[in-house]
Design a protein around this motif. Structure first.
Motif, short mmCIF file in Angstrom:
data_model
loop_
_atom_site.label_atom_id
_atom_site.label_comp_id
_atom_site.label_asym_id
_atom_site.label_seq_id
_atom_site.Cartn_x
_atom_site.Cartn_y
_atom_site.Cartn_z
N TYR A 1 13.97 71.87 3.21
CA TYR A 1 14.69 71.79 2.11
C TYR A 1 15.20 70.36 1.88
O TYR A 1 16.07 70.04 0.78
CB TYR A 1 16.19 72.42 2.38
N HIS A 2 14.51 69.40 2.67
CA HIS A 2 14.81 67.94 2.39
C HIS A 2 13.57 67.34 2.04
O HIS A 2 12.50 67.74 2.65
CB HIS A 2 15.40 67.48 3.98
N THR A 3 13.58 66.35 1.28
CA THR A 3 12.59 65.68 0.75
C THR A 3 11.63 65.04 1.92
O THR A 3 10.32 65.17 1.78
CB THR A 3 12.95 64.40 -0.20
N MET A 4 11.99 64.58 3.18
CA MET A 4 11.41 63.93 4.11
C MET A 4 10.47 65.33 4.80
O MET A 4 9.10 64.98 5.37
CB MET A 4 12.37 63.52 5.18
N GLY A 5 10.95 66.51 4.91
CA GLY A 5 10.24 67.58 5.61
C GLY A 5 9.34 67.94 4.52
O GLY A 5 8.12 68.31 5.09
N VAL A 6 9.61 67.98 3.44
CA VAL A 6 8.46 68.49 2.33
C VAL A 6 7.17 67.29 2.51
O VAL A 6 6.20 67.66 2.40
CB VAL A 6 9.05 68.51 0.98
N ARG A 7 7.78 66.19 2.62
CA ARG A 7 6.65 65.13 2.47
C ARG A 7 5.88 65.20 3.61
O ARG A 7 4.52 65.16 3.75
CB ARG A 7 7.20 63.83 2.55
N SER A 8 6.31 65.74 4.89
CA SER A 8 5.51 65.72 6.36
C SER A 8 4.72 66.88 5.98
O SER A 8 3.44 66.91 6.31
CB SER A 8 6.35 65.95 7.27
N LEU A 9 5.12 67.96 5.35
CA LEU A 9 4.15 69.08 5.15
C LEU A 9 2.90 69.00 4.18
O LEU A 9 1.94 69.10 4.54
CB LEU A 9 5.24 70.38 4.45
N LEU A 10 3.38 68.32 3.02
CA LEU A 10 2.13 68.07 2.14
C LEU A 10 1.32 67.00 2.85
O LEU A 10 0.16 66.99 2.46
CB LEU A 10 2.95 67.48 0.74
N ALA A 11 1.72 65.86 3.49
CA ALA A 11 0.91 64.80 3.83
C ALA A 11 -0.16 65.40 4.98
O ALA A 11 -1.08 64.96 4.77
CB ALA A 11 1.84 63.59 4.44
N MET A 12 0.20 66.32 5.80
CA MET A 12 -0.41 66.54 6.85
C MET A 12 -1.69 67.44 6.01
O MET A 12 -2.73 67.40 6.66
CB MET A 12 0.40 67.40 7.63
N ALA A 13 -1.23 68.20 4.91
CA ALA A 13 -2.50 68.95 4.35
C ALA A 13 -3.37 67.98 3.70
O ALA A 13 -4.72 68.29 3.68
CB ALA A 13 -1.88 70.17 3.58
N LEU A 14 -3.00 66.94 3.20
CA LEU A 14 -3.81 65.77 2.25
C LEU A 14 -4.86 65.41 3.60
O LEU A 14 -5.97 65.02 3.20
CB LEU A 14 -3.10 64.95 1.69
#
Length: 521
Positions: free
Chosen positions: A211-224
């Motif tokens: 629910y925090h921008t840092m967590g979302v970024r980690s999730l998306l970045a790993m997929a990229l």
């Protein structure tokens, strides 16, 4: 440009057999994960959800939460992630405000769901062992949704669809909704990969909440980068150290508080952390003392200070944080910043080199939001002439590097002088007996405010020791704390930000006293 639905499809096509997500003993490859994502999109169809709709979650960082996030991206549905500690009154505000169609919850949020009229008016889906049935009968179960036929592997979103609907923490008043489009979310994820020099196959600890921008970024970045997101539903130093060693994690992206707790764990010295080559932090300033200890403990190839917000993911980046303690670096790949004179809302009214002012960021940046949801009052305060006024104070030094000196509202004015809490915290953090420190201004009849340091200390440390340290540090006399208050714990938000307002209102427990203490006399 790609939307995020295409992004997860591309990852599964490039690396179908790579491990994508780990949650305890549960592991999925990209091919296996995409199958579950597509099944969830099929379940969304059965629930009558359409592109442009919104679903909300009140979940910890589990594989189910991560799967919901990606299914929303493929389906063109905006996800509204709420704190799993959410209260019923917060649900009653956020759910109708965001026009949510379906709510996903788990055991830790079930009580709030049961007590929320807005939640019970919606279709609810229980994840894991959660149960919050009412007179309508039991809620749908997440496991049953995964029995749906998989939807076609076809993205339904465009870059202009809203991907994510974050709510800011709202230290005062109601939280503010921050809608973010696919193009802004993907641009932020790409920038995160580039600015942290991530390589294909990185492995990160998925503990910063989704629910925090840092967590979302980690999730998306790993997929990229076809990497692995290793879930840690709730931060625990023992479990975090186990995962770092067992899963050979390569990068960490945490708030300073969590790094502090890792180093403070007695098991850290015996844990093999050699696989971690890249450290990143955001969410709060890191004290000079903690920077030095982390650099010595990990010896990372890269140590990134990332400064940003929910509204605009990245403001500035410093890729060698220990080399210049306190520096947040220079404007990031997708951004321009300015220091605007205090009290001004004209972005062209810039402060001089070395002069403190309010930090402003260019709203034309690729990672930017476009305004708060249904909050013209918040827009009027923060958005001026194409620039976002962050509410943070800072200065730019002679080398062009930004130093964030605190919040405009946190500035201490004592005897007519402006004092930054962050500067004093950094000085005190260098004393070996200071484990944690927070500085705030308390009301004072003579000075207006007086500087007070709230300290979590090592055994034997006294106020005089800390005062002597400040005297020889070069800290100006008017900035020196006039009082030291010793606490067992510094009050913080769920993501580790110091809550100075609680220090100012006396909402803390004195060292060794397990109760709420009165305000400092």
């Amino acid at each position: 440009m790609f939307d995020l639905g295409r992004s997860i499809l591309a990852s599964a096509e490039r690396s179908p057999d790579a491990v994508a997500i780990i949650d305890g003993d549960f592991r999925l490859t990209y091919a296996g994960w995409l199958d579950r994502i597509r099944r969830l999109v099929g379940a969304f169809d059965a629930l009558g959800l359409k592109p442009g709709d919104r679903i909300a979650t009140a979940l910890q960082n589990t594989w189910e939460m991560a799967t919901i996030h990606w299914a929303c991206q493929l389906a063109g549905i905006a996800v509204v992630p709420l704190n799993w500690r959410v209260k019923a009154d917060e649900l009653d505000y956020c759910l109708p405000n965001a026009e949510v169609r379906v709510l996903f919850y788990q055991d830790v949020s079930a009580e709030a769901v049961t007590q929320s009229a807005a939640a019970r008016a919606l279709p609810c889906v229980a994840v894991g062992g959660a149960e919050a049935a009412d007179d309508r009968g039991p809620d749908r179960r997440f496991s049953d949704l995964l029995a749906a036929d998989p939807a076609p592997a076809v993205p339904r979103a465009t870059p202009e669809h809203v991907s994510l609907f974050l709510y800011t923490s709202g230290t005062t008043g109601k939280p503010k909704g921050v809608p973010r489009r696919h193009r802004a979310e993907r641009a932020a994820a790409v920038a995160h990969v580039a600015q942290n020099c991530y390589r294909r196959g990185e492995r990160t600890l998925g503990v910063m909440p989704l629910y925090h921008t840092m967590g979302v970024r980690s999730l998306l970045a790993m997929a990229l980068v076809d990497g692995c997101f290793v879930c840690l539903p709730r931060f625990d130093t023992t479990r975090a150290l186990e995962l770092i060693a067992a899963e050979r994690l390569t990068c960490l992206y945490l708030v300073p508080t969590l790094y502090h707790d890792l180093l403070a764990d007695p098991r850290f010295a015996a844990t093999d952390v050699s696989s971690v080559r890249k450290l990143g932090f955001a969410g709060a300033s890191m004290t000079d003392g903690l920077l030095k200890r982390l650099d010595a403990a990990f010896r990372p190839e890269l140590f990134v200070n990332h400064y940003g917000s929910s509204e605009i993911y990245t403001f500035t980046i410093d890729q060698n944080a220990p080399a210049k303690p306190g520096s947040a670096g220079k404007a990031a790949l997708n951004q321009r910043i300015r220091i605007v004179k205090l009290g001004s809302i004209d972005p062209d009214d810039q402060a001089a080199v070395g002069e403190e002012g309010q930090i402003a960021a260019d709203l034309a940046g690729d990672e930017s939001f476009e305004g708060y949801w249904k909050r013209p009052d918040a827009d009027a305060k923060a958005l001026h002439a194409g620039w976002y006024f962050t509410g943070d104070m800072g200065l730019i030094d002679a080398e062009g590097d930004l130093f964030v000196t605190g919040r405009v509202d946190d500035m201490i004015i004592t005897g007519g002088e402006n004092v930054s809490p962050v500067e004093i915290e950094s000085v005190l953090s260098l004393h070996d007996g200071v484990l944690e420190v927070a500085v705030a201004g308390l009301a004072d009849e003579r000075w207006g405010q007086r500087v007070v340091a709230f300290v979590k200390r090592a055994p034997g440390v006294q106020a005089k020791d800390l005062d002597d340290h400040c005297r020889i540090s070069g800290l100006a006399n008017f900035k020196r704390p006039r009082d030291y208050v010793f606490l067992d714990e510094i009050p913080k938000s769920p993501v580790g930000k110091i809550l100075r307002r609680k220090l100012q209102t006396g909402e803390f427990a004195l060292e060794g006293v397990p109760r709420q203490a009165p305000a400092v006399p």
